[in-house]
Design an enzyme around this catalytic site. Structure first.
Site, PDB file in Angstrom:
ATOM      1  N   CYS A 161       0.338   2.242   0.675  1.00 45.84           N
ATOM      2  CA  CYS A 161      -1.082   2.150   0.330  1.00 45.84           C
ATOM      3  C   CYS A 161      -1.778   1.147   1.234  1.00 45.84           C
ATOM      4  O   CYS A 161      -1.155   0.195   1.711  1.00 45.84           O
ATOM      5  CB  CYS A 161      -1.272   1.690  -1.118  1.00 45.84           C
ATOM      6  SG  CYS A 161      -0.390   2.625  -2.360  1.00 45.84           S
ATOM      7  N   ASP A 162      -3.056   1.366   1.434  1.00 50.58           N
ATOM      8  CA  ASP A 162      -3.872   0.374   2.116  1.00 50.58           C
ATOM      9  C   ASP A 162      -5.299   0.478   1.604  1.00 50.58           C
ATOM     10  O   ASP A 162      -5.785   1.584   1.353  1.00 50.58           O
ATOM     11  CB  ASP A 162      -3.864   0.570   3.629  1.00 50.58           C
ATOM     12  CG  ASP A 162      -4.488  -0.624   4.345  1.00 50.58           C
ATOM     13  OD1 ASP A 162      -3.771  -1.622   4.551  1.00 50.58           O
ATOM     14  OD2 ASP A 162      -5.691  -0.568   4.659  1.00 50.58           O
TER      15      ASP A 162
END
Length: 207
Positions: free
Chosen positions: A73-74
């Site tokens: 995730c970012d």
């Protein structure tokens, strides 16, 4: 099958645990600046998705689990003027972010990437992104200084949290609240479904 979280984020871990998942945490160590620099004029959504993909790929290359889903995730904040920003890193930058956002709204973009590993080999990949509008309050200068002094906003996307000290200064969100915490549960479920996986089969905590 192990659910592997390619992130050191305590918020993402907390969200997953509250939603019935006890993930194996394996930090990617990806150089985010290098990944961003390798892209040619990416759109904001492309940037966060590419960063999530790089994290998942890095962990997949080192993962010892023979049967796993690896989730990267970012998150970054897309400001009203089109600027895309990540973690402030310093009190000075955090103060600048709050000066920009106070009394206004911005879009928190979260990129997700999932890699399926079977018998120790990568068999499937998928990725996507989600945007959630965050409405910022108008804290006083003293309140902002006190918030920055906690250290909390320095290492989180956009310089704020929803679940911590920052929650006092967020008026509301339009969209998925879990994405503001770092991992969108609805998007993760949909991406898992793209790989033929049902989220309820991954729950490790009894309902």
């Amino acid at each position: 099958m192990r659910f592997v979280l390619a992130s050191a984020s305590p918020s993402r871990l907390s969200v997953l645990r509250s939603a019935g998942i006890e993930p194996l945490v394996q930090v990617s160590g990806v150089d985010e600046d290098a990944v961003a620099a390798s892209l040619t004029d990416p759109a904001p959504a492309e940037l966060v998705t590419a960063l999530a993909r790089a994290k998942a790929e890095a962990v997949a290359a080192e993962c010892a689990e023979p049967d796993a889903v690896i989730v990267g995730c970012d998150s970054m904040l897309l400001l009203a003027d089109g600027e895309i920003v990540g973690k402030p890193g310093t009190p000075e930058v955090a103060a600048k972010r709050w000066a920009q956002n106070s009394g206004s709204s911005a879009e928190l973009l979260t990129g997700h990437a999932i890699i399926r590993v079977r018998d120790g080999k990568i068999t499937d990949r998928t990725s996507g992104h989600l945007g959630t509008t965050v409405h910022f309050g108008t804290p006083t200068e003293d309140e902002i200084n006190a918030y920055i002094a906690t250290g909390e906003p320095l290492n989180v996307a956009g310089g704020f949290t929803l679940e911590g000290f920052g929650g006092w200064f967020i008026e509301g969100v339009d969209g998925d609240p879990s994405s503001v915490l770092g991992i969108s549960l609805p998007l993760t479920r949909k991406l898992l479904a793209d790989l033929g996986l049902t989220i309820t089969h991954l729950w490790t905590t009894p309902a």
